[in-house]
Design an enzyme around this catalytic site. Structure first.
Site, PDB file in Angstrom:
ATOM      1  N   GLU A   1     -26.994  18.144  41.783  1.00  0.00           N
ATOM      2  CA  GLU A   1     -28.345  17.996  42.307  1.00  0.00           C
ATOM      3  C   GLU A   1     -28.262  17.773  43.802  1.00  0.00           C
ATOM      4  OE1 GLU A   1     -30.169  15.117  43.368  1.00  0.00           O
ATOM      5  OE2 GLU A   1     -28.773  13.481  42.956  1.00  0.00           O
TER       6      GLU A   1
ATOM      7  N   SER B   1     -27.370   9.674  42.277  1.00  0.00           N
ATOM      8  CA  SER B   1     -27.422   9.677  43.730  1.00  0.00           C
ATOM      9  C   SER B   1     -26.048   9.279  44.266  1.00  0.00           C
ATOM     10  CB  SER B   1     -28.544   8.761  44.229  1.00  0.00           C
ATOM     11  OG  SER B   1     -28.810   8.980  45.597  1.00  0.00           O
TER      12      SER B   1
ATOM     13  N   HIS C   1     -33.197  13.719  41.967  1.00  0.00           N
ATOM     14  CA  HIS C   1     -34.185  12.902  42.662  1.00  0.00           C
ATOM     15  C   HIS C   1     -35.639  13.270  42.367  1.00  0.00           C
ATOM     16  CE1 HIS C   1     -30.556  11.783  44.818  1.00  0.00           C
ATOM     17  NE2 HIS C   1     -31.222  10.755  45.327  1.00  0.00           N
TER      18      HIS C   1
END
Length: 335
Positions: free
Chosen positions: A238, A108, A305
């Site tokens: 991502e 993240s 995620h």
């Protein structure tokens, strides 16, 4: 040349909130207890306990705590509790020329630091699980590979395989198994045919690493010429929150900035984002990019995620095979 840190079971792990602090303190304590039972020594920084205005502390304090842990010879791994929003603020307060070679692991917003660190120094970094997600009594086999990956010696290799199932949505709870893996994992390719890719890994969460473009911390060309001359790059990314149109804009910007020069292919993690815009979907984005770059693209891989996720090492040479819904990633810790 890429430098790989050393990690062994029983190591000391430093937990510092380079982005957001762990507001759910009971989950952080549980993760600490669980890791200590597994033989690790855990050092918690001050920043992990605080959170205000989208960050754990000031940029200067976050950078100073991270740097102190990097300089501490007794700490073997820096492991933020989780991501957040504003890690990019700390980069200008870090002297990357003076940091030691040790692992930093996370994903993240943490991937902003991971990619910047590897690009600036040539030190390998690990994109994988968060510290707080290791609090369960049980850990799925995909997530658990982080230890074996980080324990791989320079010159060695490590193989990881696609998960059997993944988690559709988040549930912060105290269940024995942190992730609730209910959906069948299927790796996909743009062509629908099996593909093989080879290259040096670079990547992270596209929402945040795109903001390194044009800064001293996102000079992919200089990194490639200094550390990996003549070698292709295999990108993994991502998407946390971007619509299909925003994803497309971000990828075009990366292309125009030269990030995809000498690109061998791109791996995209599965995502709950990717909202279509007037019928324009993420799959359309992947097809357009594959056509423009002339490289294979694999998507819905174990990254990001919707856990679990494979531990990808920035700088490692990877061989990736994807076909029939499955995938294999072999990473070689090649200097």
């Amino acid at each position: 040349m890429i430098k790989y840190p050393v990690f062994k079971r029983g190591a000391t792990i430093g937990v510092t909130a380079t982005s957001s602090g762990a507001e759910l303190h009971h989950l952080l304590r549980k993760a600490k207890e669980r890791m200590e039972k597994r033989g690790y020594r855990i050092v918690l920084g001050e920043t992990v306990w605080t959170q205000e205005k989208a960050k754990s502390a000031s940029a200067e304090k976050r950078a100073a705590e991270w740097t102190k842990m990097m300089e501490n010879d007794e700490i073997d791994l820096i492991f933020p509790p989780w991501g957040g929003e504003l890690l990019i603020e700390i980069l200008e307060h870090i002297d990357f020329d003076k940091i030691k070679t040790k692992w930093v692991l996370g994903y993240s917003d943490t991937s902003t630091l991971l990619l910047a660190m590897t690009l600036k120094t040539g030190i390998a970094t690990a994109h994988g699980t968060n510290f707080i997600d290791l609090r369960g009594e049980e850990t799925d086999e995909t997530t658990a590979m982080w230890e074996k990956v980080l324990s791989t010696e320079t010159g060695g290799s490590i193989t990881q395989r696609s998960s059997r199932k993944y988690q559709r949505s988040w549930q912060q709870n105290d269940s024995p198994c942190v992730f609730h893996l209910t959906e069948e994992t299927r790796w996909k390719t743009v062509t629908g045919q099996p593909v093989k890719l080879k290259g040096r890994l670079l990547g992270g969460c596209i929402d945040v690493i795109r903001h390194l473009i044009g800064t001293p911390y996102g000079d992919v060309r200089a990194f490639r010429e200094k550390h990996l001359p003549g070698e292709p790059i295999l990108w993994y990314m991502e998407n946390c929150e971007l619509s299909a149109a925003d994803l497309r804009r971000s990828l075009v910007q990366m292309k125009l900035a030269g990030w995809f020069d000498h690109c061998a292919g791109i791996l995209f993690g599965r995502s709950k984002a990717n909202e279509p815009v007037e019928g324009y979907t993420a799959e359309d984005v992947y097809r357009d990019l594959s056509s423009e770059l002339g490289v294979p693209i694999v998507y819905d891989i174990d990254c990001g995620h919707q856990p679990p996720q494979i531990t990808f090492v920035n700088g490692a040479f990877a061989e990736v095979e994807a076909g029939n819904g499955k995938g294999v990633v072999v990473q070689h810790f090649k200097p």
